[in-house]
Design a protein around this motif. Structure first.
Motif, PDB file in Angstrom:
ATOM      1  N   PHE A 188       0.850  -1.191   0.000  1.00  0.00           N
ATOM      2  CA  PHE A 188       0.000   0.000   0.000  1.00  0.00           C
ATOM      3  C   PHE A 188       0.885   1.240   0.000  1.00  0.00           C
ATOM      4  O   PHE A 188       1.781   1.351   0.838  1.00  0.00           O
ATOM      5  CB  PHE A 188      -0.890  -0.001   1.251  1.00  0.00           C
ATOM      6  N   ASN A 189       0.683   2.118  -0.931  1.00  0.00           N
ATOM      7  CA  ASN A 189       1.346   3.422  -1.101  1.00  0.00           C
ATOM      8  C   ASN A 189       2.059   3.519  -2.440  1.00  0.00           C
ATOM      9  O   ASN A 189       2.055   4.549  -3.073  1.00  0.00           O
ATOM     10  CB  ASN A 189       2.377   3.758  -0.008  1.00  0.00           C
ATOM     11  N   ASP A 190       2.752   2.442  -2.855  1.00  0.00           N
ATOM     12  CA  ASP A 190       3.597   2.438  -4.046  1.00  0.00           C
ATOM     13  C   ASP A 190       4.710   3.474  -3.923  1.00  0.00           C
ATOM     14  O   ASP A 190       4.762   4.457  -4.659  1.00  0.00           O
ATOM     15  CB  ASP A 190       2.789   2.686  -5.327  1.00  0.00           C
ATOM     16  N   LEU A 191       5.603   3.218  -2.987  1.00  0.00           N
ATOM     17  CA  LEU A 191       6.779   4.062  -2.841  1.00  0.00           C
ATOM     18  C   LEU A 191       7.693   3.886  -4.061  1.00  0.00           C
ATOM     19  O   LEU A 191       7.620   2.886  -4.757  1.00  0.00           O
ATOM     20  CB  LEU A 191       7.532   3.708  -1.557  1.00  0.00           C
ATOM     21  N   PRO A 192       8.546   4.871  -4.332  1.00  0.00           N
ATOM     22  CA  PRO A 192       9.368   4.826  -5.553  1.00  0.00           C
ATOM     23  C   PRO A 192      10.178   3.542  -5.726  1.00  0.00           C
ATOM     24  O   PRO A 192      10.386   3.086  -6.849  1.00  0.00           O
ATOM     25  CB  PRO A 192      10.294   6.038  -5.391  1.00  0.00           C
ATOM     26  N   GLY A 193      10.633   2.922  -4.633  1.00  0.00           N
ATOM     27  CA  GLY A 193      11.454   1.726  -4.752  1.00  0.00           C
ATOM     28  C   GLY A 193      10.678   0.426  -4.861  1.00  0.00           C
ATOM     29  O   GLY A 193      11.279  -0.637  -5.078  1.00  0.00           O
ATOM     30  N   SER A 194       9.346   0.480  -4.770  1.00  0.00           N
ATOM     31  CA  SER A 194       8.554  -0.755  -4.708  1.00  0.00           C
ATOM     32  C   SER A 194       8.639  -1.580  -5.991  1.00  0.00           C
ATOM     33  O   SER A 194       8.624  -2.812  -5.948  1.00  0.00           O
ATOM     34  CB  SER A 194       7.094  -0.415  -4.395  1.00  0.00           C
ATOM     35  N   LYS A 195       8.738  -0.917  -7.119  1.00  0.00           N
ATOM     36  CA  LYS A 195       8.816  -1.663  -8.378  1.00  0.00           C
ATOM     37  C   LYS A 195      10.174  -2.315  -8.576  1.00  0.00           C
ATOM     38  O   LYS A 195      10.338  -3.160  -9.464  1.00  0.00           O
ATOM     39  CB  LYS A 195       8.486  -0.745  -9.552  1.00  0.00           C
ATOM     40  N   TYR A 196      11.160  -1.927  -7.751  1.00  0.00           N
ATOM     41  CA  TYR A 196      12.502  -2.505  -7.863  1.00  0.00           C
ATOM     42  C   TYR A 196      12.746  -3.615  -6.852  1.00  0.00           C
ATOM     43  O   TYR A 196      13.828  -4.203  -6.830  1.00  0.00           O
ATOM     44  CB  TYR A 196      13.556  -1.411  -7.692  1.00  0.00           C
ATOM     45  N   MET A 197      11.767  -3.898  -5.992  1.00  0.00           N
ATOM     46  CA  MET A 197      11.894  -5.031  -5.078  1.00  0.00           C
ATOM     47  C   MET A 197      11.890  -6.322  -5.883  1.00  0.00           C
ATOM     48  O   MET A 197      11.413  -6.354  -7.023  1.00  0.00           O
ATOM     49  CB  MET A 197      10.755  -5.006  -4.048  1.00  0.00           C
ATOM     50  N   VAL A 198      12.417  -7.392  -5.317  1.00  0.00           N
ATOM     51  CA  VAL A 198      12.481  -8.674  -6.027  1.00  0.00           C
ATOM     52  C   VAL A 198      11.707  -9.718  -5.226  1.00  0.00           C
ATOM     53  O   VAL A 198      12.121 -10.092  -4.127  1.00  0.00           O
ATOM     54  CB  VAL A 198      13.940  -9.126  -6.216  1.00  0.00           C
ATOM     55  N   PRO A 199      10.553 -10.169  -5.774  1.00  0.00           N
ATOM     56  CA  PRO A 199       9.921  -9.705  -7.014  1.00  0.00           C
ATOM     57  C   PRO A 199       9.293  -8.316  -6.828  1.00  0.00           C
ATOM     58  O   PRO A 199       9.047  -7.907  -5.700  1.00  0.00           O
ATOM     59  CB  PRO A 199       8.843 -10.765  -7.276  1.00  0.00           C
ATOM     60  N   SER A 200       9.049  -7.636  -7.940  1.00  0.00           N
ATOM     61  CA  SER A 200       8.468  -6.294  -7.857  1.00  0.00           C
ATOM     62  C   SER A 200       7.105  -6.371  -7.164  1.00  0.00           C
ATOM     63  O   SER A 200       6.326  -7.297  -7.381  1.00  0.00           O
ATOM     64  CB  SER A 200       8.328  -5.682  -9.250  1.00  0.00           C
ATOM     65  N   LEU A 201       6.853  -5.389  -6.311  1.00  0.00           N
ATOM     66  CA  LEU A 201       5.715  -5.443  -5.394  1.00  0.00           C
ATOM     67  C   LEU A 201       4.418  -4.986  -6.047  1.00  0.00           C
ATOM     68  O   LEU A 201       4.319  -3.871  -6.562  1.00  0.00           O
ATOM     69  CB  LEU A 201       6.011  -4.566  -4.171  1.00  0.00           C
ATOM     70  N   THR A 202       3.420  -5.841  -5.993  1.00  0.00           N
ATOM     71  CA  THR A 202       2.057  -5.438  -6.330  1.00  0.00           C
ATOM     72  C   THR A 202       1.530  -4.599  -5.174  1.00  0.00           C
ATOM     73  O   THR A 202       1.630  -4.988  -4.006  1.00  0.00           O
ATOM     74  CB  THR A 202       1.163  -6.674  -6.541  1.00  0.00           C
ATOM     75  N   THR A 203       0.985  -3.436  -5.477  1.00  0.00           N
ATOM     76  CA  THR A 203       0.618  -2.515  -4.396  1.00  0.00           C
ATOM     77  C   THR A 203      -0.464  -1.552  -4.863  1.00  0.00           C
ATOM     78  O   THR A 203      -0.811  -1.514  -6.058  1.00  0.00           O
ATOM     79  CB  THR A 203       1.873  -1.746  -3.921  1.00  0.00           C
ATOM     80  N   ILE A 204      -0.993  -0.812  -3.930  1.00  0.00           N
ATOM     81  CA  ILE A 204      -1.970   0.230  -4.233  1.00  0.00           C
ATOM     82  C   ILE A 204      -1.223   1.553  -4.333  1.00  0.00           C
ATOM     83  O   ILE A 204      -0.566   1.972  -3.376  1.00  0.00           O
ATOM     84  CB  ILE A 204      -3.057   0.325  -3.145  1.00  0.00           C
ATOM     85  N   ARG A 205      -1.317   2.197  -5.479  1.00  0.00           N
ATOM     86  CA  ARG A 205      -0.637   3.479  -5.648  1.00  0.00           C
ATOM     87  C   ARG A 205      -1.470   4.602  -5.032  1.00  0.00           C
ATOM     88  O   ARG A 205      -2.632   4.810  -5.383  1.00  0.00           O
ATOM     89  CB  ARG A 205      -0.380   3.791  -7.114  1.00  0.00           C
ATOM     90  N   VAL A 206      -0.854   5.306  -4.113  1.00  0.00           N
ATOM     91  CA  VAL A 206      -1.417   6.534  -3.557  1.00  0.00           C
ATOM     92  C   VAL A 206      -0.617   7.686  -4.150  1.00  0.00           C
ATOM     93  O   VAL A 206       0.607   7.697  -4.068  1.00  0.00           O
ATOM     94  CB  VAL A 206      -1.317   6.556  -2.015  1.00  0.00           C
ATOM     95  N   TYR A 207      -1.305   8.625  -4.754  1.00  0.00           N
ATOM     96  CA  TYR A 207      -0.623   9.732  -5.422  1.00  0.00           C
ATOM     97  C   TYR A 207      -0.202  10.766  -4.391  1.00  0.00           C
ATOM     98  O   TYR A 207      -0.857  11.791  -4.194  1.00  0.00           O
ATOM     99  CB  TYR A 207      -1.524  10.330  -6.498  1.00  0.00           C
TER     100      TYR A 207
END
Length: 329
Positions: A268-287
């Motif tokens: 939850f949040n979709d912090l800038p580094g979340s897509k670079y986690m292994v595996p990349s994190l499925t999350t809720i993007r909060v703008y």
């Protein structure tokens, strides 16, 4: 410099629709998906409305953050909101003064308004309003006395849990945090409220699958280790924020388990580094950027209009589908 026409063309909507969305017209009837699309494109183009390009020289607002510097680094969610708000002020020529609860009346009287980031109890709100009646709360809806900019927590949880449910998961654990107002009363966590509501509605709620600490990497790590000690564990977990998810990743790895084959994770949040986690994190993007920007815009609009009613601006969210969730067959 991008124009409303550019945004409208890319979004596939009318110019008037774009204008009304960017100016928070509450009477506009558009879907959350359309509103989200317009906000994403405006953010991509770094768009500033014509009205806001006019100089605001001489205006001064105070920014109050309920997180101190140490907490901001541990959970950068509010840090990103504050930085976005400060950048918006800089772009508009508005002076920013960082304040705290010890702000004296003389300093407060020199402010045109206050932007309060985070959660505040009733006594905190009363004290703030004694300092300055022009207040906008960000990521928190105070009461009808004040404007606020919030996200839709129900939509957020329906997206996250509906996605896990649709992938076949019926045992979905909850790892979240407990927060307290500055006056030490506990904050009602809307994430957990709507988690429980969803799980009860689908007759799959298990109180033993819910874990609470603080919203930090260490909290996520400790709670996931605790959950993994149970032989009968959920097949998927919702994490209260991406920092907690990062801690959970570490605990799962140390246990010799695999994400998502052994355990599915959604954050939850979709912090800038979340897509670079292994595996990349499925999350809720909060703008978070738009939360900060919209709060500044709302405060300046209120200061300039002297309107008698209060506004609540709701910023939509988005499911970021990546690689941390698998089907549970």
């Amino acid at each position: 410099m991008a124009t409303i026409k550019d945004i409208a063309e890319k979004a596939g909507v009318s110019i008037s629709t774009v204008s009304r969305v960017l100016n928070f017209d509450e009477s506009l009837k558009v879907t959350a998906k359309t509103k989200r699309r317009i906000l994403e494109i405006a953010e991509e183009f770094d768009y500033v409305t014509v009205r806001d390009r006019k100089s605001r020289s001489g205006q001064k607002i105070g920014i109050l953050n309920w997180y101190d510097s140490e907490k901001e680094l541990g959970d950068p969610y509010y840090l990103y909101i504050r930085l976005a708000a400060e950048k918006r002020c800089h772009d508009l020529g508005v002076e920013v003064v960082r304040i705290d609860f010890d702000c004296d009346e003389d300093t407060a009287r020199k402010l045109d308004g206050i932007l309060a980031i985070g959660k505040y109890g009733r006594s905190d709100i009363d004290n703030l309003m004694k300092l300055n009646e022009e207040i906008v709360f960000t990521d928190f809806s105070a009461d009808n006395r004040c404007d606020s900019v919030v996200i839709d927590f129900k939509e957020s949880m329906d997206l996250a849990l509906g996605y896990l449910y649709g992938r076949g998961h019926r045992r979905i654990g909850y790892i979240g945090g407990r927060e307290f107002f500055p006056d030490r009363d506990e904050v009602s966590d809307l994430r957990f409220k709507f988690y429980k509501e969803f799980m009860l509605m689908n007759d799959i709620y298990h109180e033993s699958d819910c874990y609470f600490a603080d919203f930090s990497l260490k909290g996520g790590y400790r709670l996931m280790k605790e959950a993994l000690e149970k032989p009968d564990r959920p097949t998927a977990f919702f994490l209260g924020n991406d920092s907690m998810a990062l801690g959970a990743y570490k605990a799962i790895s140390e246990a010799g388990l695999d994400i998502p084959n052994d355990i599915s994770i959604i954050g939850f949040n979709d912090l800038p580094g979340s897509k670079y986690m292994v595996p990349s994190l499925t999350t809720i993007r909060v703008y978070q950027d738009y939360l900060g920007q919209a709060a500044v815009d709302l405060l300046l609009e209120s200061i300039g209009s002297n309107r008698e009613f209060r506004k609540k601006v709701v910023i939509p969210v988005k499911l970021m589908e990546r690689d941390s969730v698998s089907d549970n067959i």
